[in-house]
Design a protein around this motif. Sequence first.
Motif, PDB file in Angstrom:
ATOM      1  N   GLN A   1      20.161  37.745  49.788  1.00  0.00           N
ATOM      2  CA  GLN A   1      19.606  37.085  48.607  1.00  0.00           C
ATOM      3  C   GLN A   1      20.696  36.311  47.883  1.00  0.00           C
ATOM      4  O   GLN A   1      21.869  36.706  47.892  1.00  0.00           O
ATOM      5  CB  GLN A   1      19.005  38.095  47.637  1.00  0.00           C
ATOM      6  N   GLU A   2      20.267  35.230  47.235  1.00  0.00           N
ATOM      7  CA  GLU A   2      21.124  34.504  46.321  1.00  0.00           C
ATOM      8  C   GLU A   2      20.782  34.949  44.909  1.00  0.00           C
ATOM      9  O   GLU A   2      19.607  35.043  44.556  1.00  0.00           O
ATOM     10  CB  GLU A   2      20.850  32.997  46.375  1.00  0.00           C
ATOM     11  N   ILE A   3      21.801  35.223  44.131  1.00  0.00           N
ATOM     12  CA  ILE A   3      21.633  35.457  42.708  1.00  0.00           C
ATOM     13  C   ILE A   3      21.840  34.100  42.038  1.00  0.00           C
ATOM     14  O   ILE A   3      22.812  33.400  42.323  1.00  0.00           O
ATOM     15  CB  ILE A   3      22.660  36.475  42.175  1.00  0.00           C
TER      16      ILE A   3
ATOM     17  N   ALA B   1      38.676  31.602  52.523  1.00  0.00           N
ATOM     18  CA  ALA B   1      38.131  32.263  51.341  1.00  0.00           C
ATOM     19  C   ALA B   1      36.817  32.968  51.662  1.00  0.00           C
ATOM     20  O   ALA B   1      36.565  34.075  51.173  1.00  0.00           O
ATOM     21  CB  ALA B   1      37.938  31.250  50.212  1.00  0.00           C
ATOM     22  N   THR B   2      35.980  32.338  52.483  1.00  0.00           N
ATOM     23  CA  THR B   2      34.711  32.962  52.867  1.00  0.00           C
ATOM     24  C   THR B   2      34.963  34.226  53.678  1.00  0.00           C
ATOM     25  O   THR B   2      34.361  35.278  53.423  1.00  0.00           O
ATOM     26  CB  THR B   2      33.836  31.961  53.661  1.00  0.00           C
ATOM     27  N   GLN B   3      35.856  34.143  54.649  1.00  0.00           N
ATOM     28  CA  GLN B   3      36.164  35.317  55.462  1.00  0.00           C
ATOM     29  C   GLN B   3      36.759  36.432  54.612  1.00  0.00           C
ATOM     30  O   GLN B   3      36.401  37.603  54.772  1.00  0.00           O
ATOM     31  CB  GLN B   3      37.092  34.938  56.610  1.00  0.00           C
ATOM     32  N   ASP B   4      37.640  36.080  53.695  1.00  0.00           N
ATOM     33  CA  ASP B   4      38.273  37.078  52.841  1.00  0.00           C
ATOM     34  C   ASP B   4      37.247  37.766  51.929  1.00  0.00           C
ATOM     35  O   ASP B   4      37.270  38.979  51.769  1.00  0.00           O
ATOM     36  CB  ASP B   4      39.366  36.406  51.996  1.00  0.00           C
ATOM     37  N   ALA B   5      36.342  36.990  51.345  1.00  0.00           N
ATOM     38  CA  ALA B   5      35.359  37.551  50.413  1.00  0.00           C
ATOM     39  C   ALA B   5      34.299  38.407  51.103  1.00  0.00           C
ATOM     40  O   ALA B   5      33.850  39.408  50.548  1.00  0.00           O
ATOM     41  CB  ALA B   5      34.678  36.430  49.626  1.00  0.00           C
ATOM     42  N   PHE B   6      33.905  38.008  52.310  1.00  0.00           N
ATOM     43  CA  PHE B   6      32.728  38.638  52.925  1.00  0.00           C
ATOM     44  C   PHE B   6      33.031  39.586  54.081  1.00  0.00           C
ATOM     45  O   PHE B   6      32.120  40.262  54.558  1.00  0.00           O
ATOM     46  CB  PHE B   6      31.745  37.549  53.388  1.00  0.00           C
TER      47      PHE B   6
ATOM     48  N   ASN C   1      28.413  38.821  47.602  1.00  0.00           N
ATOM     49  CA  ASN C   1      29.680  38.238  47.179  1.00  0.00           C
ATOM     50  C   ASN C   1      30.325  39.096  46.090  1.00  0.00           C
ATOM     51  O   ASN C   1      29.734  39.298  45.024  1.00  0.00           O
ATOM     52  CB  ASN C   1      29.442  36.812  46.660  1.00  0.00           C
ATOM     53  N   PRO C   2      31.545  39.579  46.322  1.00  0.00           N
ATOM     54  CA  PRO C   2      32.198  40.409  45.313  1.00  0.00           C
ATOM     55  C   PRO C   2      32.604  39.622  44.068  1.00  0.00           C
ATOM     56  O   PRO C   2      33.001  40.212  43.065  1.00  0.00           O
ATOM     57  CB  PRO C   2      33.433  40.946  46.044  1.00  0.00           C
ATOM     58  N   ASN C   3      32.469  38.295  44.107  1.00  0.00           N
ATOM     59  CA  ASN C   3      32.908  37.470  42.987  1.00  0.00           C
ATOM     60  C   ASN C   3      31.811  37.162  41.965  1.00  0.00           C
ATOM     61  O   ASN C   3      32.029  36.367  41.055  1.00  0.00           O
ATOM     62  CB  ASN C   3      33.526  36.168  43.518  1.00  0.00           C
TER      63      ASN C   3
ATOM     64  N   ALA D   1      30.968  39.000  39.621  1.00  0.00           N
ATOM     65  CA  ALA D   1      31.537  39.426  38.334  1.00  0.00           C
ATOM     66  C   ALA D   1      32.419  38.338  37.714  1.00  0.00           C
ATOM     67  O   ALA D   1      32.502  38.237  36.485  1.00  0.00           O
ATOM     68  CB  ALA D   1      32.332  40.712  38.516  1.00  0.00           C
ATOM     69  N   PHE D   2      33.057  37.520  38.533  1.00  0.00           N
ATOM     70  CA  PHE D   2      33.875  36.412  38.028  1.00  0.00           C
ATOM     71  C   PHE D   2      33.024  35.481  37.163  1.00  0.00           C
ATOM     72  O   PHE D   2      33.401  35.131  36.047  1.00  0.00           O
ATOM     73  CB  PHE D   2      34.488  35.643  39.204  1.00  0.00           C
ATOM     74  N   TYR D   3      31.863  35.094  37.686  1.00  0.00           N
ATOM     75  CA  TYR D   3      30.982  34.188  36.954  1.00  0.00           C
ATOM     76  C   TYR D   3      30.437  34.848  35.683  1.00  0.00           C
ATOM     77  O   TYR D   3      30.327  34.211  34.641  1.00  0.00           O
ATOM     78  CB  TYR D   3      29.833  33.720  37.847  1.00  0.00           C
ATOM     79  N   GLU D   4      30.123  36.124  35.775  1.00  0.00           N
ATOM     80  CA  GLU D   4      29.623  36.845  34.609  1.00  0.00           C
ATOM     81  C   GLU D   4      30.711  36.979  33.540  1.00  0.00           C
ATOM     82  O   GLU D   4      30.432  36.863  32.348  1.00  0.00           O
ATOM     83  CB  GLU D   4      29.054  38.198  35.020  1.00  0.00           C
ATOM     84  N   ARG D   5      31.964  37.195  33.953  1.00  0.00           N
ATOM     85  CA  ARG D   5      33.064  37.244  32.981  1.00  0.00           C
ATOM     86  C   ARG D   5      33.231  35.912  32.264  1.00  0.00           C
ATOM     87  O   ARG D   5      33.654  35.867  31.111  1.00  0.00           O
ATOM     88  CB  ARG D   5      34.381  37.618  33.666  1.00  0.00           C
TER      89      ARG D   5
END
Length: 185
Positions: free
Chosen positions: A171-173, A24-29, A144-146, A148-152
Amino acid sequence: MEEIEIRHARIDDCPALGRIIVSATQDAFRGRVPDRCLHWLTPEESAVNWAKNFTSDQNLEPGDTLFVAETKNEVIGLAMLSEITPEDNYEPFITARYSHELLSLQVAPAWQRQGVGQSLVSRIAHELEEKKITRLLVRVLIDNPNIAFYERLGATRIGKRPYEWEGYETQEIILGWEDISRLRN
């Protein structure tokens, strides 16, 4: 869609946890961060690291809770909840409001965008509500492209801080939910 069960993790899940977090890390980043960030760990090494979190076959360190999403045949996702401690180095305004954070949420790439992550977050919310806790924090790398998942799911941005990953400065959001009851399925 195949039926998915959310349950507490066991030590025998560690090989699947290692496989999931690495893939999952490799796929996301991939393409978003330097390659050295994606090759720091093999699934086997990650499985060994996961096993270190267990104090026995069934129990984690105090303050940590780990859930897995499982089909009839395999573990396909994980969510780790952790109590916030002084070692986490959050700003005082954050520690005054939040006692727990979603430390890790990972879903196998083939199972993403099918509700698995949302089901795991819902189970975390249920766990916290049983303890009368209404707020939850999560940290997400800006790369991290995800995010938006947390914001949704209703998380709002409350801060950011520097993060170093294998020599890569990013940076960490920091996002938070003020009312986790909305996260329950």
